[in-house]
Design an enzyme around this catalytic site. Sequence first.
Site, PDB file in Angstrom:
ATOM      1  NE  ARG A  39      23.202   5.946  34.297  1.00 30.54           N
ATOM      2  CZ  ARG A  39      23.653   5.448  33.148  1.00 30.54           C
ATOM      3  NH1 ARG A  39      24.945   5.208  33.004  1.00 30.54           N
ATOM      4  NH2 ARG A  39      22.839   5.191  32.145  1.00 30.54           N
ATOM      5  CE  LYS A  69      18.968  13.600  37.004  1.00 27.78           C
ATOM      6  NZ  LYS A  69      19.673  13.386  35.707  1.00 27.78           N
ATOM      7  CB  THR A  92      25.187  10.498  33.184  1.00 28.39           C
ATOM      8  OG1 THR A  92      23.889  10.674  33.751  1.00 28.39           O
ATOM      9  CG2 THR A  92      26.230  10.772  34.252  1.00 28.39           C
ATOM     10  CB  ILE A 102      17.290  16.881  35.772  1.00 26.63           C
ATOM     11  CG1 ILE A 102      17.480  18.292  36.339  1.00 26.63           C
ATOM     12  CG2 ILE A 102      18.268  16.633  34.630  1.00 26.63           C
ATOM     13  CD1 ILE A 102      18.849  18.547  36.942  1.00 26.63           C
ATOM     14  CE1 TYR A 108      35.652   0.017  39.694  1.00 29.58           C
ATOM     15  CE2 TYR A 108      37.494   1.188  40.673  1.00 29.58           C
ATOM     16  CZ  TYR A 108      36.959   0.031  40.149  1.00 29.58           C
ATOM     17  OH  TYR A 108      37.713  -1.100  40.076  1.00 29.58           O
ATOM     18  CE1 TYR A 143      21.513  11.918  38.815  1.00 27.85           C
ATOM     19  CE2 TYR A 143      23.309  12.184  37.253  1.00 27.85           C
ATOM     20  CZ  TYR A 143      22.119  11.588  37.611  1.00 27.85           C
ATOM     21  OH  TYR A 143      21.532  10.670  36.779  1.00 27.85           O
TER      22      TYR A 143
END
Length: 287
Positions: free
Chosen positions: A139, A162, A45, A204, A108, A134
């Site tokens: 987000r 992650k 991202t 990361i 979303y 992840y």
Amino acid sequence: MKELHGTGVALVTPFSTSGAVDYEGLKNLLDFTAKHVDYWVVMGTTGETATCTAEEKAQILSFCKENNPSNLPIVYGIGGNNTQGVIDTIKHTDLEGVKAILSVSPYYNKPSQAGIIAHFTAIADASPVPVILYNVPGRTGSNMLASTTLALAKHPNIIGIKEAVGEIAQCEAIAKDKPADFMLISGEDPLTPAMIKLGAVGAISVLANGFPAEFCQSINEGLAGNHEESQRLMDAFEKINPLMYAESNPVGVKEVLRLKGVCGNQVRLPLLPATAKLSEAIEAEML
């Protein structure tokens, strides 16, 4: 997978003033980070995947493979909130030379935990390379619970996570009950020393774009068991790290790279380059 222990850098995507991918800037970034980090994460991202076309993503991956002076392992981001769409992308991506894919939890849609498990199970079943989960609730709008991660960790093609939940308790729950070879990877740069103490194998990182040597030194000290020194080195980022996100990621770290002469600070709409105020604040805190 020992090759993915240590520091992975979530590479930014440099753009020119016209908005095109700046491959000269990308080459500079690859050379700048390759001397220190342990692997590259391409099209995560932080690479502004949301505003890159499928063709650009493929070209960027190919460019990174061809400009890899230290022969670093490559992790490639393929994720989304359309499960079949992710699977189709995997099938049509040249993953030769890619060690694993990094796949973000669906955003979303806000699926249930059972839906998240079904989503990643379908992806892991379809992927010819291992999958790293992840989790970034800030987000995606939903959190993968520790129990969900642990259920997915049983899949033979899911090798790690992650974890960017920002809560040590959830990370501790994963570390306590995960399979021995399942990698817990920090997705929150400042929390990495604490996560390594729990059993994480590295990070990361966003900061490693702009400060590869300094960030890697902190991680390496932690992995060597020198936890106090690892934390001391990470504390040097205490003031600059929030500036990386003050106007959204990767605006801040791209400004660092501009100030260091690595590449420009251009981002794609709806993001904007760093304001003068942010640039001044970053320059004042540069390591």
